[in-house]
Write a protein that holds these residues in place. Structure first.
Motif, mmCIF file in Angstrom:
data_model
loop_
_atom_site.group_PDB
_atom_site.id
_atom_site.type_symbol
_atom_site.label_atom_id
_atom_site.label_comp_id
_atom_site.label_asym_id
_atom_site.label_seq_id
_atom_site.Cartn_x
_atom_site.Cartn_y
_atom_site.Cartn_z
ATOM 1 N N THR A 74 -18.889 -24.114 -40.909
ATOM 2 C CA THR A 74 -17.991 -25.285 -41.319
ATOM 3 C C THR A 74 -17.228 -24.868 -42.493
ATOM 4 O O THR A 74 -17.129 -23.957 -43.026
ATOM 5 N N THR A 75 -16.222 -25.856 -42.680
ATOM 6 C CA THR A 75 -15.015 -25.880 -43.696
ATOM 7 C C THR A 75 -15.328 -26.917 -44.671
ATOM 8 O O THR A 75 -14.838 -28.083 -44.338
ATOM 9 N N ALA A 76 -15.924 -26.368 -45.996
ATOM 10 C CA ALA A 76 -16.502 -27.440 -46.868
ATOM 11 C C ALA A 76 -15.244 -28.063 -47.407
ATOM 12 O O ALA A 76 -15.385 -29.332 -47.739
ATOM 13 N N ILE A 77 -14.087 -27.705 -47.435
ATOM 14 C CA ILE A 77 -13.028 -28.299 -48.157
ATOM 15 C C ILE A 77 -12.778 -29.614 -47.348
ATOM 16 O O ILE A 77 -12.237 -30.531 -47.796
ATOM 17 N N ASN A 78 -13.188 -29.536 -46.085
ATOM 18 C CA ASN A 78 -12.701 -30.886 -45.263
ATOM 19 C C ASN A 78 -13.659 -32.065 -45.613
ATOM 20 O O ASN A 78 -13.185 -33.071 -45.428
ATOM 21 N N LEU A 79 -14.562 -31.818 -46.530
ATOM 22 C CA LEU A 79 -15.460 -32.954 -46.776
ATOM 23 C C LEU A 79 -15.073 -33.655 -48.048
ATOM 24 O O LEU A 79 -15.369 -34.634 -48.571
ATOM 25 N N LEU A 87 -16.971 -38.919 -39.511
ATOM 26 C CA LEU A 87 -17.660 -38.743 -38.296
ATOM 27 C C LEU A 87 -16.665 -37.688 -37.338
ATOM 28 O O LEU A 87 -16.905 -36.627 -36.641
ATOM 29 N N ASN A 88 -15.027 -38.247 -37.707
ATOM 30 C CA ASN A 88 -14.289 -37.133 -36.924
ATOM 31 C C ASN A 88 -14.326 -35.673 -37.311
ATOM 32 O O ASN A 88 -13.992 -34.814 -36.592
ATOM 33 N N ILE A 89 -14.647 -35.746 -38.650
ATOM 34 C CA ILE A 89 -14.931 -34.073 -39.102
ATOM 35 C C ILE A 89 -16.092 -33.593 -38.299
ATOM 36 O O ILE A 89 -15.925 -32.410 -37.871
ATOM 37 N N PHE A 90 -17.274 -34.418 -38.336
ATOM 38 C CA PHE A 90 -18.440 -33.758 -37.545
ATOM 39 C C PHE A 90 -18.074 -33.462 -36.103
ATOM 40 O O PHE A 90 -18.423 -32.535 -35.518
ATOM 41 N N ARG A 91 -17.432 -34.300 -35.548
ATOM 42 C CA ARG A 91 -17.272 -34.232 -34.019
ATOM 43 C C ARG A 91 -16.263 -32.865 -33.744
ATOM 44 O O ARG A 91 -16.237 -32.250 -32.678
ATOM 45 N N SER A 92 -15.208 -32.810 -34.782
ATOM 46 C CA SER A 92 -14.292 -31.677 -34.539
ATOM 47 C C SER A 92 -15.015 -30.442 -34.353
ATOM 48 O O SER A 92 -14.500 -29.353 -33.855
ATOM 49 N N THR A 93 -16.002 -30.353 -35.321
ATOM 50 C CA THR A 93 -16.700 -29.149 -35.657
ATOM 51 C C THR A 93 -17.438 -28.793 -34.079
ATOM 52 O O THR A 93 -17.655 -27.471 -33.663
#
Length: 226
Positions: free
Chosen positions: A71-76, A31-37
């Motif tokens: 987005t940055t896929a590597i973050n997933l 969720l933090n990845i989502f929110r940071s976007t």
């Protein structure tokens, strides 16, 4: 004024990654990845949801003000299932746009359908296909009883990548059209597919259509706003 771009990201997570569970540390990290976007320049709206067909598959949608957003896929990667293919990102200009209406999160369930067609279609065949897609929308949105038809309908062709590899295409590549269609329930969609309006209007589209791109088969998602 540039049209907004919708980015659809498809990826499969490990079962313990549960963003909907406040006690899931890995879910909270995702969720933090989502929110940071949301802090990125050009971000308008975003939502995520699990697919009905496979609850480990997540669809993340981000609306950008223009084509520069990404987005940055590597973050997933830390969240992916061991056997999962890399995340797939598709960029499309939907009509009508979903960014200004919260379309996805307002729908009880949204059908995400990626329709591949041979990249070798002629200009005339492409015009005919576009007309058939519009007719398909009209048949379901305007000719079905309101309580049986879609709650919303947005569609567009995939801008990036403008073609995907496809073994069944004569050219080896396919162009993809994306439909995001809101329904009251998955069952309502299934029932609509049995109607004469659906079957007649989709028939000429299916004649041109290739088998689904692996990983981009039709999905049903209940989206949550980020």
């Amino acid at each position: 004024m540039p049209q907004s771009i919708s980015e659809f990201i498809f990826f499969k997570v490990r079962p313990e990654v549960r963003p909907e569970d406040p006690h899931s540390e890995e879910g909270e990290a995702l969720l933090n990845i989502f929110r940071s976007t949301k802090q990125q320049s050009g971000h308008q709206n975003s939502a995520w949801g699990r697919t009905v067909e496979d609850e480990d598959v997540i669809v993340w949608v981000v609306d950008w003000t223009d084509a520069r957003g990404s987005t940055t896929a590597i973050n997933l990667e830390p969240f992916l299932a061991p056997t999962a293919q890399p995340p797939t990102a598709l960029y499309t200009t939907l009509s009508p746009p979903i960014s200004s209406t919260d379309t996805l999160t307002a729908n009880p369930v949204t059908e995400i359908c990626a329709l591949p067609f041979p990249s070798s279609l002629t200009v005339q065949e492409t015009k005919q296909l576009n007309a058939e897609l519009i007719n398909f929308r009209t048949a379901l949105v305007e000719h079905l009883p309101q309580e049986d038809g879609p709650r919303s309908w947005a569609m567009g062709h995939i801008d990036r990548p403008n073609m995907v590899q496809h073994a069944k295409s004569p050219s080896g590549h396919a162009v993809v059209h994306l439909l995001a269609v809101g329904w009251e329930t998955v069952e309502a969609h299934k029932q609509a597919k049995e109607t004469e309006q659906f079957q007649q209007s989709v028939a000429p589209i299916r004649e041109k259509m290739l088998p689904p791109v692996p990983g981009l088969e039709m999905k049903h998602v209940s989206f949550q706003k980020i």
